[in-house]
Design a protein around this motif. Sequence first.
Motif, PDB file in Angstrom:
ATOM      1  N   GLN A 174      61.721  19.261  32.204  1.00 46.08           N
ATOM      2  CA  GLN A 174      62.288  20.581  31.921  1.00 46.08           C
ATOM      3  C   GLN A 174      62.818  21.207  33.196  1.00 46.08           C
ATOM      4  O   GLN A 174      62.201  21.104  34.257  1.00 46.08           O
ATOM      5  N   TRP A 197      65.596  35.351  29.738  1.00 50.02           N
ATOM      6  CA  TRP A 197      66.740  34.614  30.289  1.00 50.02           C
ATOM      7  C   TRP A 197      66.348  33.380  31.088  1.00 50.02           C
ATOM      8  O   TRP A 197      67.104  32.442  31.220  1.00 50.02           O
ATOM      9  N   LEU A 198      65.119  33.365  31.611  1.00 47.56           N
ATOM     10  CA  LEU A 198      64.715  32.214  32.407  1.00 47.56           C
ATOM     11  C   LEU A 198      64.096  31.112  31.543  1.00 47.56           C
ATOM     12  O   LEU A 198      63.898  29.995  31.978  1.00 47.56           O
ATOM     13  N   LEU A 258      63.218  28.287  22.832  1.00 47.73           N
ATOM     14  CA  LEU A 258      64.208  28.913  23.721  1.00 47.73           C
ATOM     15  C   LEU A 258      64.893  30.154  23.151  1.00 47.73           C
ATOM     16  O   LEU A 258      65.092  31.127  23.864  1.00 47.73           O
ATOM     17  N   LEU A 299      62.109  13.511  28.787  1.00 44.73           N
ATOM     18  CA  LEU A 299      61.451  14.592  28.057  1.00 44.73           C
ATOM     19  C   LEU A 299      60.257  14.053  27.272  1.00 44.73           C
ATOM     20  O   LEU A 299      60.367  13.045  26.585  1.00 44.73           O
ATOM     21  N   SER A 310      68.690  23.563  29.897  1.00 40.91           N
ATOM     22  CA  SER A 310      67.503  22.911  29.348  1.00 40.91           C
ATOM     23  C   SER A 310      67.745  22.528  27.895  1.00 40.91           C
ATOM     24  O   SER A 310      67.386  21.442  27.457  1.00 40.91           O
ATOM     25  N   ALA A 311      68.373  23.449  27.137  1.00 40.06           N
ATOM     26  CA  ALA A 311      68.654  23.143  25.738  1.00 40.06           C
ATOM     27  C   ALA A 311      69.567  21.931  25.629  1.00 40.06           C
ATOM     28  O   ALA A 311      69.450  21.122  24.708  1.00 40.06           O
ATOM     29  N   LEU A 325      69.452  19.328  27.283  1.00 32.02           N
ATOM     30  CA  LEU A 325      68.699  18.079  27.422  1.00 32.02           C
ATOM     31  C   LEU A 325      68.519  17.412  26.063  1.00 32.02           C
ATOM     32  O   LEU A 325      68.334  16.210  25.964  1.00 32.02           O
ATOM     33  N   LYS A 374      68.242  27.956  31.572  1.00 34.30           N
ATOM     34  CA  LYS A 374      67.809  27.977  30.171  1.00 34.30           C
ATOM     35  C   LYS A 374      68.790  27.236  29.243  1.00 34.30           C
ATOM     36  O   LYS A 374      68.379  26.317  28.540  1.00 34.30           O
ATOM     37  N   LEU A 419      61.249  23.356  23.791  1.00 37.64           N
ATOM     38  CA  LEU A 419      62.644  23.796  23.834  1.00 37.64           C
ATOM     39  C   LEU A 419      63.033  24.509  22.535  1.00 37.64           C
ATOM     40  O   LEU A 419      63.974  25.303  22.512  1.00 37.64           O
ATOM     41  N   THR A 432      63.554  24.418  34.308  1.00 37.51           N
ATOM     42  CA  THR A 432      63.062  25.627  34.997  1.00 37.51           C
ATOM     43  C   THR A 432      61.920  25.310  35.964  1.00 37.51           C
ATOM     44  O   THR A 432      61.974  25.713  37.125  1.00 37.51           O
TER      45      THR A 432
END
Lengths: 331, 358
Positions: free
Chosen positions: B298, A109-110, A104, A93, B238-239, B241, B235, A101, B300
């Motif tokens: 990431q 939702w995506l 978020l 990352l 991802s969080a 991570l 989603k 992030l 997505t």
Amino acid sequence: MSALVATELSIGYSGHRPLIEQVSLEAHPGEFICVLGRNGIGKSTLLRTLAGLHAPLAGEVRLGEQVVASMSPEQRAQQVAVVLTDRIPMPGLTARDVVELGRLPFTSWLGVLSTADHQMVEESLRVVQATALAARTVDDLSDGERQRVMIARALAQRPTMLLLDEITAFLDLPSRVAMMTLLRGLARSRGCLVILSTHDLELSLQLADRLWLLPGDGLLIDNVPEAIALDGHVSRAFDQQHVHFAMERGTFTLTPAEGPPVQVAGEQPARFWTAQALKRSGWTVDEASDRVSVVVDVGRDGDGYRWVTSNGEEHQTCRSLAELLSVLRRT
Amino acid sequence: MTAPSLPLLVEPRPLLSRGVVVVALLGALLLLLLLASLSYGQVLVPVAKVVDVLLGRAPDSPAARILLELRLPRVAAAILGGAGVATAGLLLQALFRNPLADGWSLGLTAGGQFGAALVVAGGGIAFASDEVAWLRVFGGLSLVAGAALGTIAVVIGMAAMARRVGGITLLVLGLMLGFLSQGLMSVVLHFTNQGRARIFASWNDATFAGVQRGDLVPFLLPVLSGLVLTVVLLKPLSALLLGEAYARSLGVDIVRLRRWALGAAILLVAPVTAFCGPLIFLGLIVPHLARGLRGTAQLTPLFPVVVLGGALVALAGDFVVHLPWEQHFLHLNAILAVIGAPVVILLLVFSRSMRLAS
């Protein structure tokens, strides 16, 4: 903006003695609060409870109208942001990824970010002066850089309450000062409530709007920093055999051993540092001249200083502090 | 503040973003390789003829039989299997927070193989005299079910283990499960019908050629639902991570996420294992290649690249295996190992994250 109100709050782990018992608290937007206390006294648990990540043993925490414990995780994430101590690996990352992030809880939702989201990300990076780090891998950053990025991530969450758990622990002193000044500034400019748990008592005394001091025994003392110091709470909570809180200076000092008395004369700052050196080597620095047998007089000598010691009969001149200490050791 | 003097906060995006370029490129490559795979082989079918057959303009021709009965199921299995296994890798790497996790390295494949082997062996004993009934057992749904049960058992075990041991230890455990399953399979097959065991012995290797037209439904449905489920989970994953604590602070229900993600991994890995055998390295390396291509970690933006990349690598391997060689000793897993092992070695030696994880 909504205030944080805790009513008769008890926190801890069921089956153990509560870490904090029956405490009521109130904190307001724009305030910068430091939580102080020895290790294991419950600072982190308090923050986790306020964040809704840990259930209180009794009582409740409200943020504005809502009880934190009964908010949905999504609602909570839109109001409360946290920054933690642990340095968890985040493979691959970049700093910008991490801050993104933080958006978020506000995305569909995506999890795709809008232009407005991207702007908030860039702004958060800029506020903590991490724009230059944005493209770097988080795992490659230094502790201070990484904490700045984690704060940017929390800011991107646009929180009403920002909770930070001992994030200054691994930083050097200038970085700690910079970090805490930054947090205070953020509380002011964002009008968000910033609560930081820390071991930095001296900095907290200078920068925090309020202190929450955990002295143990399930207590929490909530007051402006100076009042807490003046009431002797700091001394009671932190004094140990060899260290004590010097009330008149607001710093921690080594408790001096009782040694032979010495008087120091001369101009500041040389007098202060000479006295420090003497205290460290076991002398008791005394202002009253009638009880001392040795007098040290420090004065300017060209670019440097010189020290003259006298024990009533003999005078001796030293060119350095080290020399002075060794001369005095022989008398 | 005077708004006009403010600098533009976000750089204007280029018309073709990196994501679009990468996806378009991979898509085009996949299409080319698809046509080449259908065209090349022991019998060469010209591309024009391939297109004719696909459009239904040449029914009942020998070319149509080769394509529709042999090559198309194989190619479809490669595309879908590769995409599924690679996606499972992406999923498991995020879930276990381990850059070397995938269905194979965590032992899910081994569990699936053993489960399927038990079904075959059990069928062999139950239908010892009835060859046709046994073959029916061997193909299709029961095989997937057996593989799924084996995979579930391993998933539960590994998820529990992940709380106790470090990342590298977990991978060693996963690989040990692979050896254990191979050993147990040999033992089980030793005591069942030798002739039938031979069908199974080829399972040390992976191949997409075993997939028949009729198999496509039990193969297709779970893999597709696994892919859809993964999209929904992108989603919250991802969080994750950022680590569990931060994920929770971002509103993620970790327990629920873990359950659904493991479910998705099972849907993706079990049918591929049941029909194609143990695909090694593929799920592990494709997410890393995708990260390199896409320039982000990431999930997505990575997902479409991983799906296409997985399909592409699997199809390329299958293509090389099925080129009209003089002798047929080239195995799919041999190719995957030659590509995959160096990638893993590089990761182990040079990846800072990998060192932090261990």
